[in-house]
Design a protein around this motif. Structure first.
Motif, PDB file in Angstrom:
ATOM      1  N   ILE A 173       0.834  -1.205   0.000  1.00  0.00           N
ATOM      2  CA  ILE A 173       0.000   0.000   0.000  1.00  0.00           C
ATOM      3  C   ILE A 173       0.864   1.249   0.000  1.00  0.00           C
ATOM      4  O   ILE A 173       0.564   2.238  -0.687  1.00  0.00           O
ATOM      5  CB  ILE A 173      -0.945  -0.018   1.214  1.00  0.00           C
ATOM      6  N   ARG A 174       1.952   1.222   0.757  1.00  0.00           N
ATOM      7  CA  ARG A 174       2.860   2.385   0.778  1.00  0.00           C
ATOM      8  C   ARG A 174       3.471   2.619  -0.604  1.00  0.00           C
ATOM      9  O   ARG A 174       3.613   3.761  -1.045  1.00  0.00           O
ATOM     10  CB  ARG A 174       3.958   2.155   1.815  1.00  0.00           C
ATOM     11  N   ILE A 175       3.802   1.558  -1.312  1.00  0.00           N
ATOM     12  CA  ILE A 175       4.354   1.690  -2.669  1.00  0.00           C
ATOM     13  C   ILE A 175       3.297   2.289  -3.601  1.00  0.00           C
ATOM     14  O   ILE A 175       3.601   3.162  -4.431  1.00  0.00           O
ATOM     15  CB  ILE A 175       4.837   0.321  -3.182  1.00  0.00           C
ATOM     16  N   TYR A 176       2.059   1.844  -3.472  1.00  0.00           N
ATOM     17  CA  TYR A 176       0.983   2.419  -4.287  1.00  0.00           C
ATOM     18  C   TYR A 176       0.827   3.912  -4.004  1.00  0.00           C
ATOM     19  O   TYR A 176       0.602   4.711  -4.928  1.00  0.00           O
ATOM     20  CB  TYR A 176      -0.339   1.710  -3.989  1.00  0.00           C
ATOM     21  N   GLU A 177       0.932   4.306  -2.744  1.00  0.00           N
ATOM     22  CA  GLU A 177       0.793   5.725  -2.400  1.00  0.00           C
ATOM     23  C   GLU A 177       1.887   6.565  -3.052  1.00  0.00           C
ATOM     24  O   GLU A 177       1.623   7.638  -3.607  1.00  0.00           O
ATOM     25  CB  GLU A 177       0.830   5.896  -0.881  1.00  0.00           C
ATOM     26  N   VAL A 195      -0.502   0.945 -13.806  1.00  0.00           N
ATOM     27  CA  VAL A 195      -0.414  -0.111 -12.799  1.00  0.00           C
ATOM     28  C   VAL A 195      -1.738  -0.871 -12.687  1.00  0.00           C
ATOM     29  O   VAL A 195      -1.764  -2.046 -12.306  1.00  0.00           O
ATOM     30  CB  VAL A 195      -0.008   0.494 -11.437  1.00  0.00           C
ATOM     31  N   PHE A 196      -2.848  -0.230 -13.042  1.00  0.00           N
ATOM     32  CA  PHE A 196      -4.147  -0.912 -13.007  1.00  0.00           C
ATOM     33  C   PHE A 196      -4.210  -2.071 -13.998  1.00  0.00           C
ATOM     34  O   PHE A 196      -5.020  -2.985 -13.837  1.00  0.00           O
ATOM     35  CB  PHE A 196      -5.272   0.071 -13.324  1.00  0.00           C
ATOM     36  N   ALA A 200      -4.831  -1.329  -5.917  1.00  0.00           N
ATOM     37  CA  ALA A 200      -4.331   0.018  -6.209  1.00  0.00           C
ATOM     38  C   ALA A 200      -5.438   1.054  -6.308  1.00  0.00           C
ATOM     39  O   ALA A 200      -5.249   2.202  -5.883  1.00  0.00           O
ATOM     40  CB  ALA A 200      -3.514  -0.001  -7.502  1.00  0.00           C
ATOM     41  N   TYR A 201      -6.601   0.716  -6.855  1.00  0.00           N
ATOM     42  CA  TYR A 201      -7.588   1.765  -7.094  1.00  0.00           C
ATOM     43  C   TYR A 201      -8.151   2.370  -5.805  1.00  0.00           C
ATOM     44  O   TYR A 201      -8.429   3.575  -5.767  1.00  0.00           O
ATOM     45  CB  TYR A 201      -8.691   1.283  -8.042  1.00  0.00           C
ATOM     46  N   PRO A 202      -8.315   1.616  -4.682  1.00  0.00           N
ATOM     47  CA  PRO A 202      -8.737   2.298  -3.450  1.00  0.00           C
ATOM     48  C   PRO A 202      -7.706   3.294  -2.937  1.00  0.00           C
ATOM     49  O   PRO A 202      -8.062   4.314  -2.330  1.00  0.00           O
ATOM     50  CB  PRO A 202      -8.937   1.146  -2.455  1.00  0.00           C
ATOM     51  N   VAL A 203      -6.423   3.036  -3.200  1.00  0.00           N
ATOM     52  CA  VAL A 203      -5.378   3.973  -2.790  1.00  0.00           C
ATOM     53  C   VAL A 203      -5.419   5.223  -3.661  1.00  0.00           C
ATOM     54  O   VAL A 203      -5.333   6.356  -3.171  1.00  0.00           O
ATOM     55  CB  VAL A 203      -3.991   3.302  -2.875  1.00  0.00           C
ATOM     56  N   PHE A 204      -5.578   5.029  -4.968  1.00  0.00           N
ATOM     57  CA  PHE A 204      -5.586   6.176  -5.887  1.00  0.00           C
ATOM     58  C   PHE A 204      -6.759   7.107  -5.610  1.00  0.00           C
ATOM     59  O   PHE A 204      -6.608   8.331  -5.557  1.00  0.00           O
ATOM     60  CB  PHE A 204      -5.637   5.670  -7.328  1.00  0.00           C
ATOM     61  N   TYR A 205      -7.941   6.553  -5.402  1.00  0.00           N
ATOM     62  CA  TYR A 205      -9.132   7.378  -5.227  1.00  0.00           C
ATOM     63  C   TYR A 205      -9.367   7.779  -3.769  1.00  0.00           C
ATOM     64  O   TYR A 205     -10.387   8.394  -3.469  1.00  0.00           O
ATOM     65  CB  TYR A 205     -10.354   6.654  -5.778  1.00  0.00           C
ATOM     66  N   SER A 206      -8.425   7.468  -2.893  1.00  0.00           N
ATOM     67  CA  SER A 206      -8.517   7.971  -1.528  1.00  0.00           C
ATOM     68  C   SER A 206      -7.894   9.352  -1.385  1.00  0.00           C
ATOM     69  O   SER A 206      -8.079  10.016  -0.360  1.00  0.00           O
ATOM     70  CB  SER A 206      -7.833   7.003  -0.558  1.00  0.00           C
ATOM     71  N   GLN A 207      -7.149   9.815  -2.403  1.00  0.00           N
ATOM     72  CA  GLN A 207      -6.598  11.165  -2.353  1.00  0.00           C
ATOM     73  C   GLN A 207      -7.693  12.170  -2.721  1.00  0.00           C
ATOM     74  O   GLN A 207      -8.692  11.814  -3.345  1.00  0.00           O
ATOM     75  CB  GLN A 207      -5.403  11.290  -3.294  1.00  0.00           C
ATOM     76  N   PRO A 208      -7.534  13.449  -2.317  1.00  0.00           N
ATOM     77  CA  PRO A 208      -8.609  14.429  -2.550  1.00  0.00           C
ATOM     78  C   PRO A 208      -8.981  14.570  -4.021  1.00  0.00           C
ATOM     79  O   PRO A 208      -8.123  14.624  -4.904  1.00  0.00           O
ATOM     80  CB  PRO A 208      -8.009  15.728  -1.998  1.00  0.00           C
ATOM     81  N   ILE A 209     -10.282  14.647  -4.272  1.00  0.00           N
ATOM     82  CA  ILE A 209     -10.828  14.861  -5.612  1.00  0.00           C
ATOM     83  C   ILE A 209     -11.577  16.186  -5.601  1.00  0.00           C
ATOM     84  O   ILE A 209     -12.415  16.420  -4.725  1.00  0.00           O
ATOM     85  CB  ILE A 209     -11.769  13.715  -6.018  1.00  0.00           C
ATOM     86  N   ARG A 210     -11.282  17.048  -6.540  1.00  0.00           N
ATOM     87  CA  ARG A 210     -11.956  18.349  -6.624  1.00  0.00           C
ATOM     88  C   ARG A 210     -13.377  18.146  -7.144  1.00  0.00           C
ATOM     89  O   ARG A 210     -13.589  17.556  -8.200  1.00  0.00           O
ATOM     90  CB  ARG A 210     -11.158  19.294  -7.513  1.00  0.00           C
ATOM     91  N   ASN A 215     -17.310   4.655  -4.567  1.00  0.00           N
ATOM     92  CA  ASN A 215     -17.495   4.045  -3.253  1.00  0.00           C
ATOM     93  C   ASN A 215     -16.270   4.169  -2.355  1.00  0.00           C
ATOM     94  O   ASN A 215     -16.395   4.077  -1.128  1.00  0.00           O
ATOM     95  CB  ASN A 215     -17.852   2.557  -3.392  1.00  0.00           C
ATOM     96  N   VAL A 216     -15.077   4.360  -2.937  1.00  0.00           N
ATOM     97  CA  VAL A 216     -13.856   4.416  -2.127  1.00  0.00           C
ATOM     98  C   VAL A 216     -13.298   5.828  -2.000  1.00  0.00           C
ATOM     99  O   VAL A 216     -12.229   6.019  -1.393  1.00  0.00           O
ATOM    100  CB  VAL A 216     -12.768   3.484  -2.707  1.00  0.00           C
ATOM    101  N   VAL A 217     -13.974   6.824  -2.568  1.00  0.00           N
ATOM    102  CA  VAL A 217     -13.512   8.209  -2.438  1.00  0.00           C
ATOM    103  C   VAL A 217     -13.519   8.600  -0.963  1.00  0.00           C
ATOM    104  O   VAL A 217     -14.539   8.477  -0.281  1.00  0.00           O
ATOM    105  CB  VAL A 217     -14.395   9.160  -3.262  1.00  0.00           C
TER     106      VAL A 217
END
Length: 295
Positions: A65-69, A94-95, A105-115, A140-142
């Motif tokens: 998970i840290r590598i994905y971040e 990577v997907f 990977a996708y829950p990590v990517f979409y956990s960062q802020p989205i405008r 669902n994971v935002v």
């Protein structure tokens, strides 16, 4: 009686020795080291060692998970922008590695802020912001949204709304809302520029309605962060109205790092012009005294 042609013993001995030595040297390899350096073996003759693939999934899940971040997180919120093809698209490769890596990977990517609403001119009036364009499982994971207030203040575009088609009801993992106030049009300097039939409170209530719609549709929301540019004061009407709405709904209010409003009063924040002025002794009351002396 003819004389026999006899060779001198030393000549015979010398000739015989040279012939024998030449014959022996032609049949036996020389034991003496060569003065010419030997050539390295050809790469084609070097025995090849098979390269073993790195077993990424043997790593602990926390390390993966840290590598994905590190790979997927961006320095600014995700938004519709023409440069996404160069900035975001290569990271999403990577997907495509395999299904397991995609699912991790996708829950990590979409956990960062989205405008929530795009600010780039090309997408400013789009009917579908980024959140509405995401598939259901991604929404669902935002975990964090950014609401930027100020762009289009004189005539807010109709696409800025919180009605169901935007997809807020699907953000079941949303925990943090970041509100960034660029300007507060209730200030007297904006008089005459607010748009047709607009008062000093028109944009304020427009922003409060946006916040109300988010709070109403996302019960999982826990924290609301308010930050602003240096021109916006903590006691500004827009900021105070947002604060009251947050407190009425029982959400945790925190102040962003730019303004530094977690301190008492309206002290300089951690970033921006105010910090530089404060470092030169020109922040806050010091700046007022300089203006008075100059006057």
């Amino acid at each position: 009686m003819a004389r026999r042609n006899r060779k001198h013993p030393s000549v015979v001995s010398s000739t015989t020795t040279s012939v024998v030595s030449s014959a022996v040297s032609s049949r036996m390899p020389s034991a003496a080291p060569s003065v010419v350096p030997s050539r390295a073996p050809s790469p084609s003759r070097t025995p090849t060692v098979p390269i073993q693939p790195f077993r990424f999934f043997d790593l602990p899940s926390e390390l993966r998970i840290r590598i994905y971040e590190v790979l997927l997180w961006l320095p600014k919120p995700l938004d519709l922008d023409p440069i996404n093809y160069r900035l975001v698209h290569p990271r999403l490769a990577v997907f495509l590695a395999n299904k397991r890596m995609h699912d991790e990977a996708y829950p990590v990517f979409y956990s960062q802020p989205i405008r929530l609403f795009p600010t780039h001119g090309r997408f400013f009036h789009t009917k579908q912001p980024l959140l509405a364009r995401l598939p259901l499982r991604y929404r669902n994971v935002v975990a964090a949204l950014e609401l930027r207030l100020g762009p289009g203040w004189s005539n807010p575009p109709r696409c800025q709304h919180t009605r169901p088609p935007i997809g807020l009801l699907d953000c079941t993992s949303l925990r943090t809302l970041k509100i960034f106030v660029e300007i507060d049009p209730s200030d007297t300097v904006f008089a005459g520029f607010r748009g047709k039939n607009a008062t000093e409170e028109t944009y304020k209530w427009f922003c409060v309605d946006l916040l109300h719609g988010i709070l109403e549709q996302v019960p999982s929301l826990e924290t609301v962060e308010i930050d602003a540019y240096p021109a916006v004061k903590k006691e500004a009407q827009l900021v105070m109205a947002l604060r009251r709405k947050i407190e009425e709904n029982g959400k945790r209010l925190v102040w962003g790092p730019l303004r530094g409003w977690e301190k008492e009063g309206d002290e300089p924040g951690l970033i921006g012009l105010e910090q530089a002025l404060a470092g030169m002794g020109l922040g806050g009351s010091s700046l007022s005294r300089v203006v008075e002396v100059a006057a």
